[in-house]
Scaffold this active site. Structure first.
Site, PDB file in Angstrom:
ATOM      1  CG  PHE A   1       0.976   9.584  13.645  1.00 28.50           C
ATOM      2  CD1 PHE A   1       2.302   9.936  13.404  1.00 28.50           C
ATOM      3  CD2 PHE A   1       0.540   9.548  14.960  1.00 28.50           C
ATOM      4  CE1 PHE A   1       3.163  10.295  14.445  1.00 28.50           C
ATOM      5  CE2 PHE A   1       1.392   9.911  16.016  1.00 28.50           C
ATOM      6  CZ  PHE A   1       2.697  10.279  15.754  1.00 28.50           C
TER       7      PHE A   1
ATOM      8  NE  ARG B   1      -8.430  -2.369  17.610  1.00 29.06           N
ATOM      9  CZ  ARG B   1      -8.130  -1.886  16.396  1.00 29.06           C
ATOM     10  NH1 ARG B   1      -8.413  -2.599  15.308  1.00 29.06           N
ATOM     11  NH2 ARG B   1      -7.580  -0.694  16.270  1.00 29.06           N
TER      12      ARG B   1
ATOM     13  CE1 TYR C   1      -2.696   2.728   3.084  1.00 30.59           C
ATOM     14  CE2 TYR C   1      -3.198   2.969   0.750  1.00 30.59           C
ATOM     15  CZ  TYR C   1      -3.330   3.396   2.068  1.00 30.59           C
ATOM     16  OH  TYR C   1      -4.103   4.502   2.350  1.00 30.59           O
TER      17      TYR C   1
ATOM     18  CE1 TYR D   1       3.053  -2.109  13.642  1.00 29.94           C
ATOM     19  CE2 TYR D   1       4.257  -3.499  12.097  1.00 29.94           C
ATOM     20  CZ  TYR D   1       3.731  -2.277  12.453  1.00 29.94           C
ATOM     21  OH  TYR D   1       3.895  -1.206  11.618  1.00 29.94           O
TER      22      TYR D   1
ATOM     23  CG  ASP E   1      11.108 -13.890   1.883  1.00 29.19           C
ATOM     24  OD1 ASP E   1      10.102 -14.546   2.191  1.00 29.19           O
ATOM     25  OD2 ASP E   1      11.699 -13.113   2.668  1.00 29.19           O
TER      26      ASP E   1
ATOM     27  CG  ASP F   1      -8.048   0.139  19.847  1.00 30.68           C
ATOM     28  OD1 ASP F   1      -7.034  -0.254  19.247  1.00 30.68           O
ATOM     29  OD2 ASP F   1      -9.190   0.085  19.355  1.00 30.68           O
TER      30      ASP F   1
ATOM     31  CE  LYS G   1       7.225  -1.531  11.397  1.00 29.94           C
ATOM     32  NZ  LYS G   1       7.833  -1.576  10.042  1.00 29.94           N
TER      33      LYS G   1
ATOM     34  CG  LEU H   1     -12.187   3.592  10.940  1.00 33.37           C
ATOM     35  CD1 LEU H   1     -13.367   2.814  11.548  1.00 33.37           C
ATOM     36  CD2 LEU H   1     -12.009   4.929  11.659  1.00 33.37           C
TER      37      LEU H   1
ATOM     38  CB  SER I   1       4.600   2.093  13.281  1.00 28.24           C
ATOM     39  OG  SER I   1       3.310   2.222  13.845  1.00 28.24           O
TER      40      SER I   1
END
Ligand code: WQD
Length: 339
Positions: free
Chosen positions: A178, A292, A11, A149, A58, A295, A153, A200, A124
């Site tokens: 963000f 969740r 993405y 995860y 890879d 969060d 980072k 979301l 991130s």
């Protein structure tokens, strides 16, 4: 410059590849297509008129990666490739540590062997964890993510900082994203998560095209204006432009530097839903669900350092993110699978 973009069929990677080509750089995409589609390469060519070179490798295969560098050594690398699903990382920590850290160690080793020392790393905002209060600034002190995860980072940022300290030839940009949202204005590339979206806005868009029935809003009892979580949503093209600004900055610096890539503006879940309903032209059915796990109530960026040091600032608002995201999803209801 010749830029190797690992994970460049993903993405953010594909949007960054488009911006790099539009700015006159030559792009090679290294991707194993594990979580992305080869169709993206055709779409990048349709947008820019230039087909990036593809290295279908890879990064865990160090020999294959060495061959990529030996065949056509890049001037710089932007490293996106990695696993990124927070919930999955909680269930599969070893796979996340082995993959995200292992690929990065292979990459910097092969870069050293080929005398390539300019690296932009995809980090991130999750590295800020839950110990600091927003707006998050890069020099806010101790980093501590709340999931494996995010910990990968944090650890990779530490590895890169130690490498730059030990070897002054390195110039490393660590970019803390963000919440990336939206799509290129052509509608030809966009976010295409495999399976049920964790995030979301892809979830909203899949409700809009009828792939999912209704949105679940994870809690409306947070200490925020309307009770729903607030995040710093940033248009993926603003994010791509931030990467090119960082890459160009690395030509004039050494050492490792972290920069937030955000807008500095928090937006609530309900406000995101409203913006997308306006773009889509119909209501998005939703129901309130329990919070969740993991969060945060709020997260947004202090954008001062990127503005001052990169001369970069996000310019696209949530209306543009919704408009561009909807164009991508409505023209590609099944993502790249439908191509
Ligand atoms: C945003 C808001 C949810 C889905 C994650 C990762 C982070 C980064 C970006 C990789 C929150 C709410 C969400 C849904 C909802 N990824 N929500 N219903 O959690 O801020 O960040 O993606 O680097 O590492 O943690 O993004 O889009 O999952 O959630 O109500 O179906 O939307 O509670 O308030 P998040 P998100």
């Amino acid at each position: 410059m010749h830029v190797l973009v690992t994970g460049g069929a993903g993405y953010i990677g594909s949007h960054t590849a488009v911006t790099l080509i539009e700015r006159g750089h030559r792009v090679t995409i290294a991707d194993n297509f594990d979580n992305s589609s080869p169709v993206v390469v055709d779409r990048i060519e349709r947008i820019t008129g230039t087909r990036p070179t593809i290295a279908a490798v890879d990064l865990l295969n160090k020999e294959a990666l060495t061959n990529v560098f030996a065949a056509d050594t890049p001037d710089a690398v932007i490293h996106f490739a990695g696993l990124k699903a927070v919930g999955e990382s909680v269930a599969q920590p070893l796979r996340y540590y082995a993959t995200n850290i292992g690929t990065t160690l292979n990459l910097v080793d092969v870069m050293r062997e080929h005398n390539v020392h300019r690296l932009v790393f995809s980090s991130s905002a999750t590295v800020y964890g839950d110990e600091q209060q927003p707006p998050y600034s890069e020099d806010g002190g101790h980093l501590n993510a709340t999931n494996p995860y995010g910990q990968t980072k944090v650890m990779i940022e530490r590895i890169l900082a130690d490498l730059a300290h030990a070897e002054p030839d390195w110039s490393i940009g660590i970019l803390r994203y963000f919440n990336p949202v939206g799509a290129h204005e052509s509608g030809l590339i966009g976010e295409d998560p495999h399976g049920i979206p964790n995030n979301l806005t892809p979830y909203i868009l899949q409700v809009a095209v009828g792939r999912l029935n209704e949105l679940g809003i994870f809690g409306n009892d947070y200490p925020t204006a309307d009770g729903t979580g607030e995040r710093d949503y940033i248009h993926v093209v603003d994010l791509a432009e931030g990467h090119v600004a960082a890459l160009e900055k690395l030509a004039t610096t050494t050492g490792a530097h972290a920069w937030n890539l955000g807008t500095g503006t928090p937006t609530s879940v309900l406000d995101v839903v409203a913006a997308f309903e306006k773009a889509i032209g119909k209501p998005i059915p939703y129901s309130i669900k329990p919070r969740r796990a993991g969060d945060l109530p709020q997260s947004w960026a202090d954008t001062t350092r990127a503005e001052q040091e990169l001369g970069w600032k996000a310019t696209r608002d949530i209306t543009a993110m919704a408009r561009d995201g909807w164009r991508w999803q409505s023209e590609n209801p099944d993502g790249y699978a439908g191509a």
